[in-house]
Design a protein around this motif. Structure first.
Motif, PDB file in Angstrom:
ATOM      1  N   PHE A 252      92.021 -33.759  87.878  1.00  0.00           N
ATOM      2  CA  PHE A 252      91.468 -34.747  88.791  1.00  0.00           C
ATOM      3  C   PHE A 252      91.104 -36.050  88.100  1.00  0.00           C
ATOM      4  N   ASP A 253      90.744 -36.031  86.833  1.00  0.00           N
ATOM      5  CA  ASP A 253      90.294 -37.241  86.167  1.00  0.00           C
ATOM      6  C   ASP A 253      91.455 -38.103  85.694  1.00  0.00           C
ATOM      7  N   CYS A 254      92.684 -37.685  85.901  1.00  0.00           N
ATOM      8  CA  CYS A 254      93.841 -38.509  85.540  1.00  0.00           C
ATOM      9  C   CYS A 254      94.043 -39.636  86.542  1.00  0.00           C
ATOM     10  N   ALA A 255      93.458 -39.506  87.714  1.00  0.00           N
ATOM     11  CA  ALA A 255      93.663 -40.499  88.767  1.00  0.00           C
ATOM     12  C   ALA A 255      93.060 -41.832  88.357  1.00  0.00           C
ATOM     13  N   VAL A 256      93.889 -42.861  88.412  1.00  0.00           N
ATOM     14  CA  VAL A 256      93.424 -44.205  88.091  1.00  0.00           C
ATOM     15  C   VAL A 256      94.324 -45.210  88.800  1.00  0.00           C
ATOM     16  N   SER A 257      93.723 -46.252  89.268  1.00  0.00           N
ATOM     17  CA  SER A 257      94.464 -47.395  89.787  1.00  0.00           C
ATOM     18  C   SER A 257      93.696 -48.628  89.375  1.00  0.00           C
ATOM     19  N   GLY A 258      94.385 -49.596  88.836  1.00  0.00           N
ATOM     20  CA  GLY A 258      93.694 -50.808  88.448  1.00  0.00           C
ATOM     21  C   GLY A 258      94.520 -51.701  87.563  1.00  0.00           C
ATOM     22  N   ILE A 259      93.875 -52.774  87.160  1.00  0.00           N
ATOM     23  CA  ILE A 259      94.492 -53.762  86.289  1.00  0.00           C
ATOM     24  C   ILE A 259      93.999 -53.510  84.867  1.00  0.00           C
ATOM     25  N   PHE A 260      94.921 -53.525  83.929  1.00  0.00           N
ATOM     26  CA  PHE A 260      94.620 -53.226  82.532  1.00  0.00           C
ATOM     27  C   PHE A 260      95.043 -54.386  81.641  1.00  0.00           C
ATOM     28  N   ALA A 261      94.209 -54.708  80.667  1.00  0.00           N
ATOM     29  CA  ALA A 261      94.568 -55.692  79.650  1.00  0.00           C
ATOM     30  C   ALA A 261      95.433 -54.994  78.611  1.00  0.00           C
ATOM     31  N   ASP A 262      96.643 -55.487  78.421  1.00  0.00           N
ATOM     32  CA  ASP A 262      97.571 -54.960  77.415  1.00  0.00           C
ATOM     33  C   ASP A 262      97.280 -55.698  76.113  1.00  0.00           C
ATOM     34  N   ILE A 263      96.641 -55.022  75.192  1.00  0.00           N
ATOM     35  CA  ILE A 263      96.188 -55.644  73.956  1.00  0.00           C
ATOM     36  C   ILE A 263      97.358 -56.136  73.107  1.00  0.00           C
ATOM     37  N   HIS A 264      98.439 -55.372  73.035  1.00  0.00           N
ATOM     38  CA  HIS A 264      99.597 -55.748  72.218  1.00  0.00           C
ATOM     39  C   HIS A 264     100.332 -56.952  72.792  1.00  0.00           C
ATOM     40  N   ASP A 265     100.643 -56.934  74.087  1.00  0.00           N
ATOM     41  CA  ASP A 265     101.433 -58.002  74.700  1.00  0.00           C
ATOM     42  C   ASP A 265     100.590 -59.219  75.084  1.00  0.00           C
ATOM     43  N   GLY A 266      99.273 -59.034  75.176  1.00  0.00           N
ATOM     44  CA  GLY A 266      98.406 -60.143  75.543  1.00  0.00           C
ATOM     45  C   GLY A 266      98.491 -60.529  77.011  1.00  0.00           C
ATOM     46  N   ASP A 267      98.923 -59.595  77.846  1.00  0.00           N
ATOM     47  CA  ASP A 267      98.980 -59.857  79.282  1.00  0.00           C
ATOM     48  C   ASP A 267      98.318 -58.717  80.039  1.00  0.00           C
ATOM     49  N   GLN A 268      98.585 -58.605  81.327  1.00  0.00           N
ATOM     50  CA  GLN A 268      97.973 -57.536  82.123  1.00  0.00           C
ATOM     51  C   GLN A 268      99.046 -56.725  82.827  1.00  0.00           C
ATOM     52  N   LYS A 269      98.712 -55.457  83.063  1.00  0.00           N
ATOM     53  CA  LYS A 269      99.593 -54.544  83.773  1.00  0.00           C
ATOM     54  C   LYS A 269      98.798 -53.868  84.891  1.00  0.00           C
ATOM     55  N   LYS A 270      99.496 -53.534  85.961  1.00  0.00           N
ATOM     56  CA  LYS A 270      98.888 -52.742  87.026  1.00  0.00           C
ATOM     57  C   LYS A 270      99.344 -51.304  86.827  1.00  0.00           C
ATOM     58  N   VAL A 271      98.375 -50.393  86.758  1.00  0.00           N
ATOM     59  CA  VAL A 271      98.667 -48.977  86.556  1.00  0.00           C
ATOM     60  C   VAL A 271      98.191 -48.219  87.786  1.00  0.00           C
ATOM     61  N   THR A 272      99.069 -47.387  88.323  1.00  0.00           N
ATOM     62  CA  THR A 272      98.722 -46.570  89.478  1.00  0.00           C
ATOM     63  C   THR A 272      99.154 -45.138  89.224  1.00  0.00           C
ATOM     64  N   VAL A 273      98.229 -44.213  89.393  1.00  0.00           N
ATOM     65  CA  VAL A 273      98.531 -42.790  89.289  1.00  0.00           C
ATOM     66  C   VAL A 273      98.411 -42.184  90.670  1.00  0.00           C
ATOM     67  N   ASP A 274      99.428 -41.435  91.053  1.00  0.00           N
ATOM     68  CA  ASP A 274      99.376 -40.673  92.298  1.00  0.00           C
ATOM     69  C   ASP A 274      99.151 -39.220  91.910  1.00  0.00           C
ATOM     70  N   PRO A 275      97.882 -38.724  92.024  1.00  0.00           N
ATOM     71  CA  PRO A 275      97.603 -37.360  91.573  1.00  0.00           C
ATOM     72  C   PRO A 275      98.356 -36.290  92.357  1.00  0.00           C
ATOM     73  N   ALA A 276      98.631 -36.545  93.618  1.00  0.00           N
ATOM     74  CA  ALA A 276      99.336 -35.551  94.426  1.00  0.00           C
ATOM     75  C   ALA A 276     100.781 -35.375  93.961  1.00  0.00           C
TER      76      ALA A 276
END
Length: 160
Positions: A48-72
């Motif tokens: 259950f704790d794998c579920a995440v949706s949000g914007i993440f700072a990509d430290i290596h690339d210096g930009d942002q990514k949107k990450v979405t997990v569909d637990p189902a």
């Protein structure tokens, strides 16, 4: 060795032994308590704790990514955020260990790594504070880009 309840789960022999021992201990504890748990309840309670949706700072690339997990569906989706790129990466998420093999070599993705990376979702919390956020750690299991298993990059949740 009895099979894992997840036929497509890819784990090493040490992880398999640990999982089977943990499952046995949990089932003994459940039986002793008199609670009834179905086979479907068990994997959901672990992942259950794998579920995440949000914007993440990509430290290596210096930009942002949107990450979405569909637990189902045990799926991970990564897309660029805050720029004009339109690529998307999809990967199957392991609900036990909250990780996935991620191949960034997709149409439109500039400068993808030459190998698939292992992405692991972590739950971070501040010392002496109830606030927390997620992070995604990337490693190269093949050892092509660095020491196998050592962190190559980390993404930190900034919104979500």
């Amino acid at each position: 060795t009895p099979p894992l309840p997840f036929p497509n789960l890819s784990v090493g022999s040490g992880q398999r032994v640990f999982f089977n021992m943990a499952r046995s201990v949990l089932l003994i504890a459940i039986a002793a308590s008199g609670a009834l748990v179905t086979a479907v309840d068990f994997p959901q309670s672990i992942g259950f704790d794998c579920a995440v949706s949000g914007i993440f700072a990509d430290i290596h690339d210096g930009d942002q990514k949107k990450v979405t997990v569909d637990p189902a569906r045990h799926s991970l989706r990564i897309t660029p955020y805050g720029n004009d790129q339109t690529w998307a990466v999809h990967a199957k998420l392991d609900p036990i260990f909250c990780n996935a093999s991620v191949n960034f070599n997709v149409p439109g993705k500039p400068g993808p790594p030459p190998v698939a990376l292992s992405a692991t979702i972590w739950h971070m919390s501040k010392a002496k504070s109830p606030s927390s956020k997620k992070s995604v750690e990337f490693t190269d299991p093949s050892g092509t880009l660095g020491k196998a298993g050592s962190p190559l990059n980390i993404w930190i949740q900034v919104d979500g």
